[in-house]
Design a protein around this motif. Structure first.
Motif, PDB file in Angstrom:
ATOM      1  N   THR A 290       1.046  -1.177  -0.028  1.00 28.71           N
ATOM      2  CA  THR A 290      -0.011  -0.008  -0.050  1.00 28.71           C
ATOM      3  C   THR A 290       0.823   1.123  -0.016  1.00 28.71           C
ATOM      4  O   THR A 290       1.675   1.367   0.933  1.00 28.71           O
TER       5      THR A 290
ATOM      6  N   THR B 162      -0.803  -0.172  -4.498  1.00 29.14           N
ATOM      7  CA  THR B 162      -1.693   0.645  -4.544  1.00 29.14           C
ATOM      8  C   THR B 162      -1.169   2.160  -4.201  1.00 29.14           C
ATOM      9  O   THR B 162      -0.318   2.184  -3.503  1.00 29.14           O
TER      10      THR B 162
ATOM     11  N   ALA C 275      -5.703   3.359  -4.971  1.00 25.94           N
ATOM     12  CA  ALA C 275      -6.353   2.974  -3.817  1.00 25.94           C
ATOM     13  C   ALA C 275      -7.846   3.341  -3.472  1.00 25.94           C
ATOM     14  O   ALA C 275      -8.311   2.662  -2.361  1.00 25.94           O
ATOM     15  N   ARG C 276      -8.249   3.925  -4.188  1.00 32.50           N
ATOM     16  CA  ARG C 276      -9.801   4.408  -4.016  1.00 32.50           C
ATOM     17  C   ARG C 276     -10.774   3.693  -4.732  1.00 32.50           C
ATOM     18  O   ARG C 276     -11.879   3.864  -4.479  1.00 32.50           O
TER      19      ARG C 276
ATOM     20  N   LEU D 128     -11.337  -2.808  -5.310  1.00 31.86           N
ATOM     21  CA  LEU D 128      -9.653  -3.357  -5.117  1.00 31.86           C
ATOM     22  C   LEU D 128      -9.907  -4.491  -4.663  1.00 31.86           C
ATOM     23  O   LEU D 128      -9.238  -5.385  -5.194  1.00 31.86           O
ATOM     24  N   PRO D 129     -10.698  -4.946  -3.568  1.00 33.11           N
ATOM     25  CA  PRO D 129     -10.448  -6.310  -2.973  1.00 33.11           C
ATOM     26  C   PRO D 129     -11.055  -7.347  -4.251  1.00 33.11           C
ATOM     27  O   PRO D 129     -10.309  -8.326  -4.165  1.00 33.11           O
TER      28      PRO D 129
ATOM     29  N   LYS E 152      -7.433   3.609   6.314  1.00 32.30           N
ATOM     30  CA  LYS E 152      -8.217   3.008   5.407  1.00 32.30           C
ATOM     31  C   LYS E 152      -7.430   1.957   4.370  1.00 32.30           C
ATOM     32  O   LYS E 152      -8.006   0.953   4.150  1.00 32.30           O
TER      33      LYS E 152
ATOM     34  N   GLN F  89      -8.445  -1.919   4.086  1.00 35.47           N
ATOM     35  CA  GLN F  89      -8.418  -2.769   2.792  1.00 35.47           C
ATOM     36  C   GLN F  89      -7.558  -3.866   2.726  1.00 35.47           C
ATOM     37  O   GLN F  89      -7.845  -4.868   2.257  1.00 35.47           O
ATOM     38  N   SER F  90      -6.310  -3.836   3.579  1.00 35.64           N
ATOM     39  CA  SER F  90      -5.353  -4.927   3.701  1.00 35.64           C
ATOM     40  C   SER F  90      -6.408  -6.187   4.292  1.00 35.64           C
ATOM     41  O   SER F  90      -5.974  -7.237   4.092  1.00 35.64           O
TER      42      SER F  90
ATOM     43  N   ASP G 122      -9.443  -6.793   3.812  1.00 43.76           N
ATOM     44  CA  ASP G 122     -10.107  -7.304   2.758  1.00 43.76           C
ATOM     45  C   ASP G 122      -9.417  -8.055   1.960  1.00 43.76           C
ATOM     46  O   ASP G 122      -9.954  -8.848   1.022  1.00 43.76           O
ATOM     47  N   CYS G 123      -8.016  -7.579   1.852  1.00 52.68           N
ATOM     48  CA  CYS G 123      -7.336  -8.327   0.577  1.00 52.68           C
ATOM     49  C   CYS G 123      -6.348  -9.542   0.956  1.00 52.68           C
ATOM     50  O   CYS G 123      -5.857 -10.239   0.165  1.00 52.68           O
TER      51      CYS G 123
END
Length: 349
Positions: free
Chosen positions: A175, A198, A219-220, A224-225, A248, A252-253, A255-256
């Motif tokens: 990220t 990202t 990244a927005r 993304l996931p 954020k 996100q991480s 989720d990924c």
């Protein structure tokens, strides 16, 4: 000599100060290049340290003087300087937690005032403990001072890669595609893993692809996931390296990152930030959270090997070369980067 002295929050004073005097076991290095690090910027922008101090620690230069007891080093020798070296004897060192060692934290290179790195000056003094224990690294003839200044940040990134146990065939989400994120991409690829990056800037998304990322995204991107799961056969990435201090990005991480994966905090968050998380996300998915701060003594030779043998292209990370007298402008550029701003080097002469 001239130096940039920290006189208070957001106050840098370019002034004349005495050249450091040497004890018999110390070495004086004439600074040629020093990298501008995000940690330097935090120290300048926030009330973390009492002034006056001289920061700067990604230093490369030429030995200008040696103490009477110093052996193995001579005037004119080109060196990269490690600003900290651990004691190798305390409980932290015996567990390879070198950056927690009191000696590592408290004995530091200096250009004057409280030792704080000292690279933002024309000369920096290397204490005897650092001289004796591998803190000076000879620069090969075919390597520039600019390239050599990357040995210390390469070590820091290597430590994170090793701590996360990144292995060939794995997929790693990074990220942030600033200078550290780009170095992570290069190292992840060098060690045989796939990098996905990202960033918020389209130019940095493109740069990530140029330096070896298999994929790079805004990244927005709300999808993304889903996109990352599509690239990983529905699993998610094995490791996420957080190279930006973003809540954020952390969520996100989550989720990924796949079940049984790892999330490593590399960027330092503001002290006031607190992140709330349901612990069952970690328990049920067996995700490891970890942090990596500063460098590792054990990786010093490997970091030098990677830079000096050009196993990654550190020159591709350099965007600006700014004279020491304009350090304030360099900090401002780093805080508000243009689309083409990456690593900023501070140069003497």
């Amino acid at each position: 000599m001239k130096a940039q002295v920290f006189r208070g929050v957001n106050q840098l004073s370019y002034e004349e100060i005495p050249v450091p005097t040497l004890e018999p076991d110390e070495v004086l290095v004439q600074v040629q290049v020093v990298g501008l690090c995000q940690s330097d910027i935090k120290k300048i922008r926030y009330p973390l340290y009492e002034p006056p101090r001289i920061f700067g620690h990604e230093t490369a230069g030429t030995i200008a003087a040696v103490g009477s007891e110093v052996t193995g080093w001579h005037i004119g020798q080109r060196v990269a300087v490690m600003h900290h070296i651990p004691c190798m004897r305390c409980a932290y060192c015996l567990n390879d937690n070198f950056s927690m060692c009191d000696t590592y934290k408290n004995i530091c290179t200096t250009a004057g005032f409280a030792p704080s790195g000292g690279g933002f000056a024309e000369y920096v003094k290397v204490p005897g403990h650092i001289v004796r224990n591998g803190g000076l690294i000879p620069i090969p003839d075919n390597i520039s001072f600019e390239e050599a200044s990357f040995v210390e940040p390469t070590n820091c990134c290597l430590k994170a890669v090793k701590k996360a146990q990144i292995a060939p065939g794995q997929t790693v989400l990074i990220t942030g595609a600033g200078p550290i994120g780009l170095m992570f991409i290069m190292l992840v690829k060098y060690f045989g893993a796939r990098a996905i990056a990202t960033d918020l800037l389209p130019s940095r998304v493109e740069k990530a692809l140029n330096v070896g990322a298999e994929a790079a995204f805004d990244a927005r991107d709300p999808n993304l996931p889903a996109k990352i799961h599509a690239l990983t056969n529905g699993l998610g990435v094995d490791v996420t390296l957080l190279a930006v201090p973003s809540e954020k990005a952390f969520f996100q991480s989550l989720d990924c990152t796949r079940k049984g994966g790892k999330i490593l905090f590399f960027a330092e968050f503001p002290d006031e930030v607190e992140i709330s998380i349901n612990p069952n996300l970690l328990y049920r998915r067996e995700i490891d959270l970890m942090g990596s701060y500063s460098s590792s003594y054990r990786l010093q030779s490997l970091a030098a090997d990677i830079v000096f043998n050009k196993r990654i292209d550190v020159q591709a990370l350099i965007s600006d070369r700014i004279p020491l007298q304009d350090l304030s402008a360099a900090v401002a550029r780093a805080i508000s980067p243009t689309p083409e701003t990456y690593k900023i080097l501070i140069v003497n002469g």
